[in-house]
Scaffold this active site. Structure first.
Site, PDB file in Angstrom:
ATOM      1  N   ASP A  60       0.868  -1.175   0.000  1.00 56.94           N
ATOM      2  CA  ASP A  60       0.000   0.000   0.000  1.00 56.94           C
ATOM      3  C   ASP A  60       0.910   1.232   0.000  1.00 56.94           C
ATOM      4  OD1 ASP A  60       1.009   0.226   2.522  1.00 56.94           O
ATOM      5  OD2 ASP A  60      -0.838  -0.274   3.555  1.00 56.94           O
ATOM      6  N   SER A  61       0.327   2.408  -0.102  1.00 59.78           N
ATOM      7  CA  SER A  61       1.170   3.603  -0.241  1.00 59.78           C
ATOM      8  C   SER A  61       1.501   4.234   1.098  1.00 59.78           C
ATOM      9  CB  SER A  61       0.456   4.624  -1.119  1.00 59.78           C
ATOM     10  OG  SER A  61      -0.815   4.911  -0.568  1.00 59.78           O
ATOM     11  N   GLY A  62       0.873   3.790   2.167  1.00 58.46           N
ATOM     12  CA  GLY A  62       1.164   4.357   3.486  1.00 58.46           C
ATOM     13  C   GLY A  62       0.159   5.411   3.913  1.00 58.46           C
ATOM     14  N   GLY A  63      -0.686   5.881   2.994  1.00 59.03           N
ATOM     15  CA  GLY A  63      -1.627   6.961   3.305  1.00 59.03           C
ATOM     16  C   GLY A  63      -2.596   6.592   4.412  1.00 59.03           C
ATOM     17  N   ASP A 114      -2.753   8.563  -1.603  1.00 63.29           N
ATOM     18  CA  ASP A 114      -4.059   9.224  -1.623  1.00 63.29           C
ATOM     19  C   ASP A 114      -4.230  10.077  -0.375  1.00 63.29           C
ATOM     20  OD1 ASP A 114      -4.024   6.944  -0.014  1.00 63.29           O
ATOM     21  OD2 ASP A 114      -6.208   6.765  -0.049  1.00 63.29           O
ATOM     22  N   GLN A 162     -10.567   7.931  -4.262  1.00 59.35           N
ATOM     23  CA  GLN A 162     -11.258   8.373  -3.044  1.00 59.35           C
ATOM     24  C   GLN A 162     -12.604   8.963  -3.463  1.00 59.35           C
ATOM     25  OE1 GLN A 162     -10.713   7.962   0.117  1.00 59.35           O
ATOM     26  NE2 GLN A 162      -8.668   7.067   0.114  1.00 59.35           N
ATOM     27  N   GLY A 189     -10.857   4.361   1.191  1.00 61.63           N
ATOM     28  CA  GLY A 189     -11.724   5.227   1.978  1.00 61.63           C
ATOM     29  C   GLY A 189     -13.118   4.687   2.218  1.00 61.63           C
ATOM     30  N   ASP A 239      -7.875  -7.040   0.857  1.00 62.62           N
ATOM     31  CA  ASP A 239      -6.947  -7.330   1.949  1.00 62.62           C
ATOM     32  C   ASP A 239      -7.707  -7.092   3.231  1.00 62.62           C
ATOM     33  OD1 ASP A 239      -6.639  -4.232   1.689  1.00 62.62           O
ATOM     34  OD2 ASP A 239      -5.717  -4.726   3.601  1.00 62.62           O
ATOM     35  N   CYS A 277     -12.153 -28.224   5.722  1.00 61.94           N
ATOM     36  CA  CYS A 277     -10.925 -27.472   5.477  1.00 61.94           C
ATOM     37  C   CYS A 277      -9.735 -28.414   5.338  1.00 61.94           C
ATOM     38  CB  CYS A 277     -10.694 -26.509   6.647  1.00 61.94           C
ATOM     39  SG  CYS A 277      -9.143 -25.599   6.538  1.00 61.94           S
ATOM     40  N   CYS A 279      -6.497 -27.558   5.816  1.00 63.93           N
ATOM     41  CA  CYS A 279      -5.268 -27.072   6.464  1.00 63.93           C
ATOM     42  C   CYS A 279      -4.708 -28.089   7.456  1.00 63.93           C
ATOM     43  CB  CYS A 279      -5.512 -25.722   7.132  1.00 63.93           C
ATOM     44  SG  CYS A 279      -6.175 -25.825   8.805  1.00 63.93           S
ATOM     45  N   CYS A 282      -6.730 -28.557  10.704  1.00 61.35           N
ATOM     46  CA  CYS A 282      -7.962 -29.341  10.573  1.00 61.35           C
ATOM     47  C   CYS A 282      -7.666 -30.808  10.258  1.00 61.35           C
ATOM     48  CB  CYS A 282      -8.872 -28.726   9.504  1.00 61.35           C
ATOM     49  SG  CYS A 282      -9.525 -27.132  10.039  1.00 61.35           S
ATOM     50  N   HIS A 308      -5.306 -21.789   9.689  1.00 70.92           N
ATOM     51  CA  HIS A 308      -6.669 -22.215   9.350  1.00 70.92           C
ATOM     52  C   HIS A 308      -7.478 -21.059   8.746  1.00 70.92           C
ATOM     53  CE1 HIS A 308     -10.691 -23.700   9.394  1.00 70.92           C
ATOM     54  NE2 HIS A 308     -11.023 -22.597  10.050  1.00 70.92           N
TER      55      HIS A 308
HETATM   56 ZN   LIG Z   1      -8.469 -25.574   8.691  1.00 73.72          ZN
END
Ligand SMILES: [Zn+2]
Length: 351
Positions: A60-63, A114, A162, A189, A239, A277, A279, A282, A308
């Site tokens: 990301d840009s840090g804004g 931004d 924005q 935003g 994200d 799942c 993973c 699990c 998980h």
């Molecule tokens: Zn799992």
């Protein structure tokens, strides 16, 4: 994208991340520029080599991180002036510097700076932040084109949109941003104080004004049901800290809604967190064991619940991709949402 704030998705090794099905992670420009410093990472060959991760990274840009410092920030046309949360040193993040830092890190996708704002805010101030974001986008892109990443790797550039809490302003900003030469768009935003129903109306208005065949990234959201709603609005990338942060608090996501591993009902439970799942947690561990680890403060609990939750999110997105390819997305999203909500998952989006 799991969030790797400090160049690490808390508790997971690169091998864990690959096992979870993660294709790309997010790293934070703000944190890495302050510590260990972007020049250190550049001199060590860039972020991929530094953190031993050979798949894509978006920075990301840090804004937004700067905005979240609240009282310590001053926004002017030149850039954002802030005090480091580490040592109080005065720092200036300009659009140019945001791109220089990201080029040093050598991320695969860099994002323009931004002017982020919190809602509610008066319309004139929303317009001002939107206009400034357009000017900063231009400056960011101009500077980025002159930079080279460690090893000469090419960097894709995403422009942030924005526009505050106004759908018409967001549409206008999206249309004007789409005129820039860039590789994708980040919708910023949102989820900053407005109602959830409003969030989706704004995300949809923004996405609709963007060219259809370019990637769109919705920043900083969300829950499993948010992802499904976002995909329906035409969002491709997300994200969110929820899967990792909640794991550390003892909360696991499952097809049947969230599980609080601290609850006494799991004391003798031999069931896995989620029988669907794939993973490691699990496959091998009971809820009883994971509960014990969590209550005993064992770091293995953090790692296993994080693994998980990240796997759960990646599986959800993988299934969404398959449903889209088969032309069955709406059906998939509806069935998942009904089952997940019924068992106490997210509240309805309109709540
Ligand atoms: Zn799992």
């Amino acid at each position: 994208m799991p969030v790797g704030t400090q160049g690490s998705v808390k508790g997971l090794s690169p091998a864990d991340l690959r096992a979870s099905g993660t294709q790309i992670i997010l790293a934070n420009t703000y944190h890495l520029m302050l510590r260990p410093g972007s020049k250190v990472i550049r001199d060590l060959g860039g972020l991929h080599r530094f953190m031993a991760w050979d798949r894509p990274v978006l920075t990301d840009s840090g804004g937004y991180q700067v905005l979240s410092l609240k009282g310590l920030v001053k926004v002017a046309e030149e850039g954002v002036e802030f005090r480091s949360h580490l040592d109080g040193a005065l720092e200036l993040l300009t659009p140019e510097r945001a791109m220089e830092v990201q080029a040093d890190l050598g991320s695969d996708i860099a994002v323009t700076l931004d002017h982020a704002v919190l809602l509610p805010l008066d319309p004139a101030a929303q317009r001002e932040a939107g206009e400034r974001t357009i000017r900063w986008t231009e400056r960011s892109l101009r500077r980025a084109r002159t930079l080279e990443s460690p090893g000469g790797l090419g960097q894709l550039l995403f422009a942030i949109i924005q526009g505050g809490g106004s759908a018409s302003l967001r549409k206008e900003m999206a249309t004007r941003t789409a005129a820039f030469e860039c590789d994708g768009f980040a919708i910023g935003g949102l989820s900053v104080g407005e109602e959830k129903r409003e969030t989706w109306a704004l995300a949809r208005a923004t996405a609709e004004a963007l060219p259809v065949d370019w990637p769109r990234y919705l920043m900083g959201m969300g829950t499993p049901l948010d992802l499904l709603e976002g995909i329906a609005c035409g969002i491709d990338l997300f994200d969110c800290v929820l899967p990792t942060r909640n794991a550390r608090n003892g909360m696991a996501f499952s097809m049947d809604g969230p599980i609080n591993i601290r609850n006494a009902e799991h004391t003798r439970s031999e069931r896995p967190l989620d029988s669907e799942c794939a993973c490691e947690a699990c496959a091998l561990m009971s809820r009883a064991y994971l509960r014990h680890l969590h209550l005993a403060g064992e770091i293995l609990a953090h790692r296993m619940l994080t693994l998980h939750n990240v796997t759960f999110y990646q599986t959800l997105m993988e299934a969404a991709r398959r449903a889209i390819e088969r032309g069955l997305y709406q059906q998939y999203a509806r069935e998942f949402s009904e089952r997940y909500r019924e068992r106490g998952g997210d509240p309805p989006a309109s709540a």
